[in-house]
Design a protein around this motif. Structure first.
Motif, PDB file in Angstrom:
ATOM      1  N   PHE A   1       0.802  -1.217   0.000  1.00 43.73           N
ATOM      2  CA  PHE A   1       0.000   0.000   0.000  1.00 43.73           C
ATOM      3  C   PHE A   1       0.840   1.275   0.000  1.00 43.73           C
ATOM      4  N   SER A   2       2.011   1.258   0.622  1.00 44.79           N
ATOM      5  CA  SER A   2       2.862   2.453   0.658  1.00 44.79           C
ATOM      6  C   SER A   2       4.072   2.220  -0.225  1.00 44.79           C
ATOM      7  N   LEU A   3       4.036   2.740  -1.447  1.00 48.32           N
ATOM      8  CA  LEU A   3       5.143   2.550  -2.371  1.00 48.32           C
ATOM      9  C   LEU A   3       6.244   3.549  -2.090  1.00 48.32           C
ATOM     10  N   ALA A   4       7.417   3.237  -2.628  1.00 47.45           N
ATOM     11  CA  ALA A   4       8.542   4.148  -2.459  1.00 47.45           C
ATOM     12  C   ALA A   4       8.233   5.502  -3.086  1.00 47.45           C
ATOM     13  N   GLY A   5       7.334   5.490  -4.099  1.00 44.10           N
ATOM     14  CA  GLY A   5       6.963   6.731  -4.762  1.00 44.10           C
ATOM     15  C   GLY A   5       6.180   7.671  -3.875  1.00 44.10           C
ATOM     16  N   GLY A   6       5.723   7.204  -2.719  1.00 42.37           N
ATOM     17  CA  GLY A   6       5.021   8.065  -1.788  1.00 42.37           C
ATOM     18  C   GLY A   6       3.559   7.739  -1.670  1.00 42.37           C
ATOM     19  N   SER A   7       3.009   8.102  -0.515  1.00 40.75           N
ATOM     20  CA  SER A   7       1.590   7.916  -0.264  1.00 40.75           C
ATOM     21  C   SER A   7       0.861   9.235  -0.474  1.00 40.75           C
ATOM     22  N   VAL A   8      -0.400   9.125  -0.835  1.00 41.13           N
ATOM     23  CA  VAL A   8      -1.204  10.331  -0.991  1.00 41.13           C
ATOM     24  C   VAL A   8      -2.019  10.606   0.268  1.00 41.13           C
ATOM     25  N   ALA A   9      -2.205   9.575   1.084  1.00 41.43           N
ATOM     26  CA  ALA A   9      -2.976   9.749   2.314  1.00 41.43           C
ATOM     27  C   ALA A   9      -2.686   8.596   3.261  1.00 41.43           C
ATOM     28  N   LYS A  10      -3.000   8.837   4.539  1.00 43.57           N
ATOM     29  CA  LYS A  10      -2.925   7.776   5.537  1.00 43.57           C
ATOM     30  C   LYS A  10      -4.172   7.870   6.396  1.00 43.57           C
ATOM     31  N   VAL A  11      -4.830   6.721   6.570  1.00 43.30           N
ATOM     32  CA  VAL A  11      -6.059   6.650   7.342  1.00 43.30           C
ATOM     33  C   VAL A  11      -5.833   5.635   8.453  1.00 43.30           C
ATOM     34  N   GLY A  12      -5.751   6.126   9.690  1.00 41.79           N
ATOM     35  CA  GLY A  12      -5.447   5.215  10.784  1.00 41.79           C
ATOM     36  C   GLY A  12      -4.132   4.521  10.521  1.00 41.79           C
ATOM     37  N   ARG A  13      -4.159   3.171  10.427  1.00 41.54           N
ATOM     38  CA  ARG A  13      -2.945   2.400  10.173  1.00 41.54           C
ATOM     39  C   ARG A  13      -2.753   2.071   8.695  1.00 41.54           C
ATOM     40  N   ILE A  14      -3.654   2.533   7.830  1.00 47.31           N
ATOM     41  CA  ILE A  14      -3.620   2.170   6.413  1.00 47.31           C
ATOM     42  C   ILE A  14      -3.150   3.346   5.567  1.00 47.31           C
ATOM     43  N   SER A  15      -2.120   3.109   4.755  1.00 46.74           N
ATOM     44  CA  SER A  15      -1.645   4.128   3.821  1.00 46.74           C
ATOM     45  C   SER A  15      -2.275   3.906   2.461  1.00 46.74           C
ATOM     46  N   ILE A  16      -2.535   5.001   1.759  1.00 44.07           N
ATOM     47  CA  ILE A  16      -3.080   4.950   0.404  1.00 44.07           C
ATOM     48  C   ILE A  16      -1.987   5.416  -0.544  1.00 44.07           C
TER      49      ILE A  16
ATOM     50  N   ALA B   1     -10.237   2.496   3.315  1.00 42.46           N
ATOM     51  CA  ALA B   1      -9.225   2.426   4.370  1.00 42.46           C
ATOM     52  C   ALA B   1      -9.863   2.514   5.756  1.00 42.46           C
ATOM     53  N   LEU B   2     -10.889   3.335   5.900  1.00 38.42           N
ATOM     54  CA  LEU B   2     -11.614   3.405   7.175  1.00 38.42           C
ATOM     55  C   LEU B   2     -12.173   2.039   7.556  1.00 38.42           C
ATOM     56  N   LEU B   3     -12.738   1.365   6.575  1.00 36.08           N
ATOM     57  CA  LEU B   3     -13.324   0.049   6.827  1.00 36.08           C
ATOM     58  C   LEU B   3     -12.260  -1.001   7.115  1.00 36.08           C
ATOM     59  N   LYS B   4     -11.099  -0.883   6.467  1.00 40.33           N
ATOM     60  CA  LYS B   4     -10.004  -1.822   6.748  1.00 40.33           C
ATOM     61  C   LYS B   4      -9.507  -1.658   8.185  1.00 40.33           C
TER      62      LYS B   4
ATOM     63  N   LYS C   1      -7.796   8.829  12.346  1.00 42.25           N
ATOM     64  CA  LYS C   1      -7.230  10.067  11.815  1.00 42.25           C
ATOM     65  C   LYS C   1      -6.976   9.929  10.317  1.00 42.25           C
ATOM     66  N   ILE C   2      -7.360  10.950   9.550  1.00 45.81           N
ATOM     67  CA  ILE C   2      -7.130  10.987   8.107  1.00 45.81           C
ATOM     68  C   ILE C   2      -6.112  12.075   7.810  1.00 45.81           C
ATOM     69  N   THR C   3      -4.986  11.687   7.203  1.00 47.50           N
ATOM     70  CA  THR C   3      -3.916  12.621   6.856  1.00 47.50           C
ATOM     71  C   THR C   3      -3.725  12.609   5.351  1.00 47.50           C
ATOM     72  N   LEU C   4      -3.819  13.781   4.732  1.00 45.80           N
ATOM     73  CA  LEU C   4      -3.622  13.895   3.286  1.00 45.80           C
ATOM     74  C   LEU C   4      -2.233  14.438   3.013  1.00 45.80           C
ATOM     75  N   TYR C   5      -1.528  13.806   2.053  1.00 41.64           N
ATOM     76  CA  TYR C   5      -0.195  14.255   1.654  1.00 41.64           C
ATOM     77  C   TYR C   5      -0.294  14.953   0.295  1.00 41.64           C
ATOM     78  N   ALA C   6       0.862  15.214  -0.312  1.00 47.28           N
ATOM     79  CA  ALA C   6       0.882  15.876  -1.620  1.00 47.28           C
ATOM     80  C   ALA C   6       0.122  15.023  -2.628  1.00 47.28           C
ATOM     81  N   ARG C   7      -0.696  15.698  -3.450  1.00 48.50           N
ATOM     82  CA  ARG C   7      -1.519  14.997  -4.425  1.00 48.50           C
ATOM     83  C   ARG C   7      -0.701  14.663  -5.670  1.00 48.50           C
ATOM     84  N   SER C   8      -1.237  13.728  -6.455  1.00 52.89           N
ATOM     85  CA  SER C   8      -0.548  13.280  -7.668  1.00 52.89           C
ATOM     86  C   SER C   8      -0.589  14.329  -8.765  1.00 52.89           C
ATOM     87  N   ARG C   9      -1.610  15.197  -8.699  1.00 52.24           N
ATOM     88  CA  ARG C   9      -1.746  16.250  -9.724  1.00 52.24           C
ATOM     89  C   ARG C   9      -1.982  17.575  -9.016  1.00 52.24           C
ATOM     90  N   PRO C  10      -1.594  18.679  -9.639  1.00 51.51           N
ATOM     91  CA  PRO C  10      -1.841  19.982  -9.021  1.00 51.51           C
ATOM     92  C   PRO C  10      -3.306  20.306  -9.005  1.00 51.51           C
TER      93      PRO C  10
END
Length: 482
Positions: A36-51, A99-102, A473-482
């Motif tokens: 779920f968390s690639l070296a290329g980076g995550s766009v979000a993290k929800v609880g213990r699950i990265s997107i 991710a919330l459900l996971k 907790k829902i944390t959003l990181y840098a998006r894939s597109r501007p």
């Protein structure tokens, strides 16, 4: 992708097995390990699950595929128009809900075993030959579509996990819920009505002029085009020697099943082609002369262009002074120059008067109908039109089917036993509901039960997602597109 959310209006199980199989046809990513968390980076993290960025790109592509298949001319939209649909944000919302459900599943101790994943894959007819799972076919289909087995199997795992969560909540309707849902549909009213027709209202000329001065920008004339045109018609008197010479130069155009034809058999077509080419040559000369100002042509102004859809579209996009290259028109060619284009001319008061009078007449009639309806409402008796229900179709007192349906809808939407409705025309209809019961037979009960189940599930799912958003907790990181 066909999501359960789209098929059954559900958010809880966002992706089902049907969608997992559909991913194969979409074409995905390269082979190798996935998490779920690639070296290329995550766009979000929800609880213990990265997107991951990869997940978002995949979900976004699937939404694009859905829209391209369900919306006419979707492929003709510009990149800006597609972006305005907000599909990437929708894709991220789907992944966040998953991710919330996971996270919830982890807290509940729910999981999916390898044997369950294998069994689910083997059930799919897509990977079967002669009714049995074929591992070679499975790997071949995934590889042909650039889909990594680990990604595919992980998606199946997620699907099964979400289905297990869904199974924890009641899906069936209770008898009371079903009755409550169906009850309004069985309601029928017995109604009396009286139709009030409009009267002609005298209008003052000053009021028409005042309205025109305040709204004159709304009364524009159609765009006018002043065009200089030269039409070159194909002549029909060439010498036979000229035709044969033309034929000899263009023999490759006159074949049948790959074999050259004799001149005598295609003479008529050769004549048409020769005349058309000669006309086009002359039209090209006229085009250059008109463009250089060496040739004058008569001008004519149009508000309705007469040349046919293709040529008219070209004219509409022309700049003043531009000359179009020869275009086929009627039995020859036409050369057009845009001399003037006027898209801002306003109608005079005299030209706009009839339309203004109609608007003000309607407004005045509506005011008078309201006054009359309010005066008559307390004492009107009306005529009995029988039972009305939400399924009503027909014509009440010659109102017309559409106004009749509008009247019925108005009565059922307003919680008053009497009142009046303003309908197109304009007309006012006084009504009085003097009896009610719940004896109207409900049709399509199977469909309605399913709808009620979906609404219930949607309400439960929405409540669950709202609760989980407070819990994790829902944390959003840098998006894939501007």
């Amino acid at each position: 992708m066909i999501s359960w959310m789209q098929k059954h209006k559900k958010y809880l199980v966002v992706t089902i097995w049907i969608s997992t199989i559909a991913f194969v046809a979409a074409g995905m990513i390269g082979w190798g390990q996935y998490n779920f968390s690639l070296a290329g980076g995550s766009v979000a993290k929800v609880g213990r699950i990265s997107i991951s960025q990869e997940e978002l790109a995949r979900e976004h592509k699937q939404l694009l595929d859905i829209y391209s298949q369900s919306i006419p001319n979707f492929k003709d939209l510009s990149e800006k128009e597609i972006k305005a649909l907000g599909l990437e944000q929708n894709a991220l919302n789907v992944l966040i809900n998953q991710a919330l459900l996971k996270n919830f599943a982890l807290d509940l101790g729910l999981g999916v075993s390898d044997s369950e994943i294998v069994a689910e894959i083997q059930k799919s007819e897509l990977f079967q030959r002669d009714g049995h799972f074929d591992e070679g076919l499975y790997k071949k289909l995934l590889q042909e579509n650039n889909f990594r087995p680990s990604t595919f199997e992980d998606n199946v795992k997620n699907t099964l996990l979400l289905k297990k969560i869904a199974s924890l909540f009641p899906q069936a309707l209770t008898p009371l819920e079903q009755e409550a849902f169906m009850l309004p549909l069985s309601l029928q009213d017995r109604v009396r009505i009286e139709v009030l027709e409009p009267k002609e209202i005298p209008l003052k000329e000053e009021s028409l002029k005042t309205y025109y001065n305040a709204h004159k920008q709304d009364y524009k004339k159609p765009t006018s085009y002043t065009l200089a045109s030269l039409q070159v018609s194909a002549k029909d008197n060439p010498k036979e020697s000229d035709l044969k010479s033309y034929f000899n130069k263009h023999k490759e155009q006159y074949t049948l099943q790959g074999k050259p034809q004799e001149f005598s058999k295609v003479e008529k077509q050769v004549r048409q082609d020769y005349n058309s080419d000669k006309a086009k040559e002359q039209a090209l000369k006229d085009y250059l002369a008109l463009k250089k100002g060496q040739l004058k042509a008569e001008s004519e102004t149009f508000t309705t262009l007469p040349y046919g859809e293709d040529i008219n579209k070209k004219i509409e996009s022309m700049r003043v002074g531009e000359v179009l290259k020869p275009l086929p028109y009627k039995e020859g060619w036409v050369v057009l120059k845009l001399v003037e284009k006027n898209a801002s001319a306003l109608e005079s008061f005299v030209e706009a008067r009839a339309k203004i009078a109609q608007i003000l007449q309607t407004e005045a009639q509506i005011r008078e109908l309201k006054k009359e309806a309010l005066q008559k409402l307390p004492t009107f008796k009306g005529s009995d039109i029988g039972l009305l229900n939400l399924d009503f179709k027909g014509n009440i007192h010659d109102l017309g089917e559409k106004p009749s349906k509008a009247l019925v809808d108005y009565i059922f939407k307003h919680p008053y036993k009497e009142g009046f409705a303003l309908l197109e025309g304009p007309r006012a209809v006084l009504y009085k509901v003097y009896a009610q019961d719940f004896k109207h037979p409900v049709k399509n009960t199977t469909y309605l039960k399913q709808m009620a189940q979906n609404l219930k599930a949607q309400a439960l799912d929405g409540a669950l997602i709202a609760m989980l958003k407070q819990r994790y907790k829902i944390t959003l990181y840098a998006r894939s597109r501007p």
